[in-house]
Scaffold this active site. Structure first.
Site, PDB file in Angstrom:
ATOM      1  CG  HIS A 228      -1.960   1.015   1.273  1.00  0.00           C
ATOM      2  ND1 HIS A 228      -3.129   0.858   1.970  1.00  0.00           N
ATOM      3  CD2 HIS A 228      -2.036   2.250   0.715  1.00  0.00           C
ATOM      4  CE1 HIS A 228      -3.879   1.930   1.835  1.00  0.00           C
ATOM      5  NE2 HIS A 228      -3.230   2.806   1.078  1.00  0.00           N
TER       6      HIS A 228
ATOM      7  NE  ARG B 251       0.606  11.446  -2.812  1.00  0.00           N
ATOM      8  CZ  ARG B 251      -0.448  11.161  -2.058  1.00  0.00           C
ATOM      9  NH1 ARG B 251      -1.516  10.570  -2.589  1.00  0.00           N
ATOM     10  NH2 ARG B 251      -0.458  11.463  -0.785  1.00  0.00           N
TER      11      ARG B 251
ATOM     12  CG  HIS C  76      -1.200   6.680  -1.663  1.00  0.00           C
ATOM     13  ND1 HIS C  76      -2.438   6.624  -2.262  1.00  0.00           N
ATOM     14  CD2 HIS C  76      -1.351   6.089  -0.453  1.00  0.00           C
ATOM     15  CE1 HIS C  76      -3.306   6.029  -1.434  1.00  0.00           C
ATOM     16  NE2 HIS C  76      -2.658   5.689  -0.337  1.00  0.00           N
TER      17      HIS C  76
ATOM     18  CG  ASN D 122      -5.324   7.808  -3.897  1.00  0.00           C
ATOM     19  OD1 ASN D 122      -4.396   7.051  -4.145  1.00  0.00           O
ATOM     20  ND2 ASN D 122      -5.346   8.537  -2.791  1.00  0.00           N
TER      21      ASN D 122
ATOM     22  CG  ASP E  53      -1.998   4.770   3.655  1.00  0.00           C
ATOM     23  OD1 ASP E  53      -1.980   4.980   2.436  1.00  0.00           O
ATOM     24  OD2 ASP E  53      -2.853   5.256   4.415  1.00  0.00           O
TER      25      ASP E  53
HETATM   26  O1  DOR Z   1      -4.388   9.918   4.784  1.00  0.00           O
HETATM   27  C1  DOR Z   1      -4.564   9.422   3.670  1.00  0.00           C
HETATM   28  N1  DOR Z   1      -3.880   9.821   2.604  1.00  0.00           N
HETATM   29  N2  DOR Z   1      -5.492   8.446   3.526  1.00  0.00           N
HETATM   30  C2  DOR Z   1      -5.849   8.001   2.316  1.00  0.00           C
HETATM   31  O2  DOR Z   1      -6.691   7.158   2.243  1.00  0.00           O
HETATM   32  C3  DOR Z   1      -5.245   8.550   1.098  1.00  0.00           C
HETATM   33  C4  DOR Z   1      -3.929   9.106   1.392  1.00  0.00           C
HETATM   34  C5  DOR Z   1      -3.377   9.946   0.281  1.00  0.00           C
HETATM   35  O3  DOR Z   1      -3.423   9.483  -0.885  1.00  0.00           O
HETATM   36  O4  DOR Z   1      -2.867  11.021   0.541  1.00  0.00           O
HETATM   37 ZN    ZN Z   2      -3.652   4.763   1.195  1.00  0.00          ZN
END
Ligand code: DOR
Ligand code: ZN
Length: 416
Positions: A54, A58, A56, A88, A284
């Site tokens: 998990h 970007r 990101h 996302n 994350d």
């Molecule tokens: O705090 C978060 N940031 N939770 C998420 O689900 C998305 C993430 C983000 O992409 O910045």
């Molecule tokens: Zn996430």
């Protein structure tokens, strides 16, 4: 055949031995092996690379925060040899064209291997997405997220995921229980996104656990642990929910979704992790630029970076005696690899030769400025970590004595 020698984590324990490598795969593990190139790490530990399910990174569209090159370099320095990247972005990766575009855009630019998630929006036709490592569903809104609100959309998504046979990772916060108002502190953020939003989302997902393989992302409170234990769903816990809480003076630097909670939740999650009751560690990693975090609490986006510090901080906690090494490696390497069908995660014949070399004597204090993410900050300033001295990706050293080599060797993992 090349050989890596050291104190290997093999068959559940550390032992002095050699890994034989051919064509990027582990072909033998024996006390003594001779081959072409021989890398002898003496009494240093040779561990499987972590698989972070998990992150990101970007791309596309938010590359002022991070991109595949900087994110993967940060992962590499943290002992992570494979990441699974979230959809996302701008535009969001919720259809075939966006997924194909992202695949092209990141190809040849990663230091480590990676898999790509596809997001499921109400308009997404799951069957037509094409290959991906798994699916992502948001039940509550967060940074650039695309929500599935309606029960019929969720049901349709879960059936399609079940047919596709891959795992769906779910951001489990129930949107109807979130309050959107101006917030001024971590405590208020926590009040606006209460634990009931998480437990209600998990309850809602339980109805689908026979139909699809569900992974609940970043579980943040003690109540959820008990519910998940009694379910068929897998789940992840993030380092920030085990090591930080809302009582700390982090301001917007600690703003994240789901929120940092109380000390008791943090301790319960960490203790469950140490007992081996948490299937997967997932960072994350959600970097935001310092200017964005400095906008004032209400305006600041949610998310904290962590791909470089997650595995490495927990390795330091192993060294300090808080956590068994076997438990950490199962959650950070083996289970994420098995769950998502990645041929990594353990030192065993036939697996990718992704190896991380650490010297347990070399604990250092984290400095945000020395990390490799584009964002340039960390909520873990001054905490202890054990960073790798060397990292092998499919048999080749990509980090050696602190220097990186073979940029862009990372590739998208095959989706069997
Ligand atoms: O705090 C978060 N940031 N939770 C998420 O689900 C998305 C993430 C983000 O992409 O910045
Ligand atoms: Zn996430």
């Amino acid at each position: 055949m090349d050989v890596v020698e050291g104190r290997l984590f093999f068959q559940g324990r550390l032992q002095r031995a050699c890994v034989g490598i051919e064509d990027g795969l582990i072909v033998a593990v024996k006390k003594v092996l001779r081959g072409g190139e021989h890398f002898d790490f003496g009494d240093r530990l040779v561990l499987p690379g972590a698989v972070d399910p998990h992150v990101h990174f970007r791309e596309p569209g938010l590359t002022h925060k991070e991109d595949f090159r900087s994110g993967s370099l940060s992962a590499l320095h943290g002992g992570v040899t494979c990441v699974l990247d979230m959809p996302n972005t701008v535009p969001p990766v919720i259809d075939r064209a966006a997924l194909d575009d992202k695949r092209e855009a990141v190809r040849g630019r990663s230091w480590i291997d990676y898999g790509l998630f596809a997001g499921i929006a109400p308009t997404t036709d799951v069957a037509s997405l094409g290959p991906c490592v798994g699916y992502k569903v948001f039940l509550g809104s967060s940074t650039q997220s695309v929500l599935l609100r309606e029960e019929r959309d969720l049901a349709k998504a879960m059936d399609a995921v079940g047919r596709a046979g891959r795992v769906v990772s779910v951001h489990a916060e129930e949107e109807t229980l979130l309050t959107h108002r101006d917030e001024r502190s971590l405590r208020e953020h926590e009040e606006c996104r209460p634990r009931q939003a998480e437990t209600a989302a998990i309850e809602r997902l339980t109805a689908y656990q026979e139909r699809a393989r569900i992974n609940v992302c970043h579980v943040s409170c003690a109540d959820s642990l008990a519910m998940l234990k009694a379910s068929r769903m897998g789940f992840e816990v993030a380092p920030h929910h085990m090591l930080l809480d809302a009582s700390l003076d982090l301001e917007a630097w600690g703003k994240v979704n789901p929120p940092l909670r109380r000390k008791a939740d943090r301790e319960a999650l960490f203790q469950a992790f140490c007992r081996g009751d948490v299937p997967m560690l997932a960072t994350d990693h959600a970097p935001h630029a310092p200017e964005e975090k400095e906008r004032g609490f209400g305006e600041a986006p949610s998310g904290v970076p962590g791909v470089e510090t997650g595995f490495s901080m927990l390795l330091a906690l192993v060294k300090r005696g808080f956590l068994p090494l076997a438990v950490l490696l199962k959650a950070a390497c083996l289970t994420p690899a098995r769950t998502f069908g990645v041929n990594k995660g353990e030192i065993a014949e036939g697996r990718d030769a992704d190896l991380v070399v650490v010297d347990p004597r070399e604990i250092v204090r984290i400095k945000g400025k020395e990390l490799h993410s584009k964002c340039g900050w960390t909520p873990y300033e001054g905490r202890e970590a054990l960073f790798p001295q060397a990292v092998f990706l499919r048999g080749r050293p990509v980090l050696r004595d602190g220097s990186v080599q073979e940029e862009g060797r990372g590739r998208e993992v095959p989706y069997a």
